[in-house]
Design a protein around this motif. Structure first.
Motif, mmCIF file in Angstrom:
data_model
loop_
_atom_site.group_PDB
_atom_site.id
_atom_site.type_symbol
_atom_site.label_atom_id
_atom_site.label_comp_id
_atom_site.label_asym_id
_atom_site.label_seq_id
_atom_site.Cartn_x
_atom_site.Cartn_y
_atom_site.Cartn_z
ATOM 1 N N MET A 30 54.183 45.661 3.452
ATOM 2 C CA MET A 30 54.657 45.752 2.085
ATOM 3 C C MET A 30 56.068 46.318 2.118
ATOM 4 S SD MET A 30 53.132 47.897 -1.171
ATOM 5 C CE MET A 30 51.487 47.329 -0.900
ATOM 6 N N THR A 31 56.973 45.646 1.460
ATOM 7 C CA THR A 31 58.347 46.121 1.419
ATOM 8 C C THR A 31 58.473 47.284 0.444
ATOM 9 O OG1 THR A 31 59.006 44.649 -0.367
ATOM 10 C CG2 THR A 31 59.177 43.778 1.888
ATOM 11 N N ASP A 32 59.523 48.079 0.613
ATOM 12 C CA ASP A 32 59.763 49.197 -0.297
ATOM 13 C C ASP A 32 59.945 48.704 -1.726
ATOM 14 O OD1 ASP A 32 59.561 51.093 1.680
ATOM 15 O OD2 ASP A 32 61.721 51.227 2.028
ATOM 16 N N ASN A 33 60.652 47.582 -1.888
ATOM 17 C CA ASN A 33 60.881 47.033 -3.215
ATOM 18 C C ASN A 33 59.560 46.638 -3.882
ATOM 19 O OD1 ASN A 33 62.502 46.227 -5.385
ATOM 20 N ND2 ASN A 33 62.495 44.111 -4.665
ATOM 21 N N LEU A 34 58.678 45.994 -3.143
ATOM 22 C CA LEU A 34 57.380 45.611 -3.689
ATOM 23 C C LEU A 34 56.574 46.861 -4.032
ATOM 24 C CD1 LEU A 34 55.237 43.574 -4.490
ATOM 25 C CD2 LEU A 34 54.535 43.473 -2.092
ATOM 26 N N HIS A 35 56.630 47.846 -3.171
ATOM 27 C CA HIS A 35 55.917 49.105 -3.437
ATOM 28 C C HIS A 35 56.420 49.736 -4.738
ATOM 29 C CE1 HIS A 35 53.731 52.740 -2.560
ATOM 30 N NE2 HIS A 35 54.837 53.438 -2.756
ATOM 31 N N GLU A 36 57.723 49.740 -4.947
ATOM 32 C CA GLU A 36 58.310 50.288 -6.183
ATOM 33 C C GLU A 36 57.897 49.466 -7.401
ATOM 34 O OE1 GLU A 36 62.518 50.527 -5.568
ATOM 35 O OE2 GLU A 36 62.289 51.867 -3.853
ATOM 36 N N GLN A 37 57.892 48.149 -7.268
ATOM 37 C CA GLN A 37 57.512 47.274 -8.380
ATOM 38 C C GLN A 37 56.045 47.473 -8.755
ATOM 39 O OE1 GLN A 37 58.728 43.656 -6.506
ATOM 40 N NE2 GLN A 37 60.616 43.514 -7.710
ATOM 41 N N LEU A 38 55.181 47.608 -7.763
ATOM 42 C CA LEU A 38 53.762 47.840 -8.050
ATOM 43 C C LEU A 38 53.547 49.210 -8.683
ATOM 44 C CD1 LEU A 38 52.206 46.284 -4.828
ATOM 45 C CD2 LEU A 38 51.896 45.454 -7.176
ATOM 46 N N ALA A 39 54.292 50.214 -8.238
ATOM 47 C CA ALA A 39 54.193 51.551 -8.833
ATOM 48 C C ALA A 39 54.655 51.516 -10.290
ATOM 49 C CB ALA A 39 55.009 52.553 -8.023
ATOM 50 N N ALA A 40 55.741 50.799 -10.565
ATOM 51 C CA ALA A 40 56.243 50.668 -11.940
ATOM 52 C C ALA A 40 55.222 49.920 -12.798
ATOM 53 C CB ALA A 40 57.588 49.951 -11.956
ATOM 54 N N TYR A 41 54.606 48.899 -12.235
ATOM 55 C CA TYR A 41 53.573 48.142 -12.951
ATOM 56 C C TYR A 41 52.398 49.055 -13.293
ATOM 57 C CZ TYR A 41 49.819 44.800 -13.789
ATOM 58 O OH TYR A 41 48.775 44.110 -14.353
ATOM 59 N N ASP A 42 51.915 49.806 -12.316
ATOM 60 C CA ASP A 42 50.784 50.713 -12.540
ATOM 61 C C ASP A 42 51.111 51.750 -13.616
ATOM 62 O OD1 ASP A 42 49.294 49.376 -10.617
ATOM 63 O OD2 ASP A 42 49.755 50.821 -9.031
ATOM 64 N N ARG A 43 52.313 52.286 -13.565
ATOM 65 C CA ARG A 43 52.731 53.273 -14.566
ATOM 66 C C ARG A 43 52.765 52.631 -15.959
ATOM 67 N NH1 ARG A 43 57.397 55.352 -17.098
ATOM 68 N NH2 ARG A 43 57.276 57.600 -17.380
ATOM 69 N N ALA A 44 53.296 51.422 -16.047
ATOM 70 C CA ALA A 44 53.383 50.730 -17.332
ATOM 71 C C ALA A 44 51.994 50.414 -17.886
ATOM 72 C CB ALA A 44 54.206 49.449 -17.190
ATOM 73 N N VAL A 45 51.065 50.018 -17.024
ATOM 74 C CA VAL A 45 49.703 49.744 -17.468
ATOM 75 C C VAL A 45 49.093 51.018 -18.055
ATOM 76 C CG1 VAL A 45 47.364 49.179 -16.680
ATOM 77 C CG2 VAL A 45 49.294 47.774 -15.952
ATOM 78 N N ALA A 46 49.281 52.136 -17.372
ATOM 79 C CA ALA A 46 48.749 53.412 -17.862
ATOM 80 C C ALA A 46 49.404 53.801 -19.192
ATOM 81 C CB ALA A 46 48.951 54.502 -16.819
ATOM 82 N N LEU A 47 50.713 53.651 -19.281
ATOM 83 C CA LEU A 47 51.430 54.016 -20.503
ATOM 84 C C LEU A 47 51.070 53.126 -21.684
ATOM 85 C CD1 LEU A 47 55.010 54.726 -19.118
ATOM 86 C CD2 LEU A 47 53.474 56.386 -20.199
#
Length: 79
Positions: free
Chosen positions: A1-18
């Motif tokens: 997993m690339t760092d960029n993909l890891h960041e995008q998935l983290a942002a996605y997870d945060r947005a889903v929670a928010l």
């Protein structure tokens, strides 16, 4: 997993929670925007967490433009 993909998935997870969070003083407009963003995030979820494709765009590369916009709309810093 690339760092960029890891960041995008983290942002996605945060947005889903928010997208489902509320707080006292939240305007009805912000509540509506978050609800719409949550729907877009659910519809355009990643197919998996290692080499994701968009479930809402006929397996196009993830994240699609819809997800990127919904991530911003769910974030209170942009509302």
């Amino acid at each position: 997993m690339t760092d960029n993909l890891h960041e995008q998935l983290a942002a996605y997870d945060r947005a889903v929670a928010l997208s489902s969070e509320t707080y006292s003083g939240m305007t009805s407009d912000e509540r509506t925007v978050r609800s719409i963003a949550g729907g877009h995030l659910a519809e355009h979820a990643p197919s998996n967490r290692t080499n994701p494709t968009c479930m809402g765009c006929n397996r196009a590369p993830w994240p699609c433009d819809m997800v990127l916009g919904a991530i911003k709309y769910a974030d209170p810093r942009y509302n």
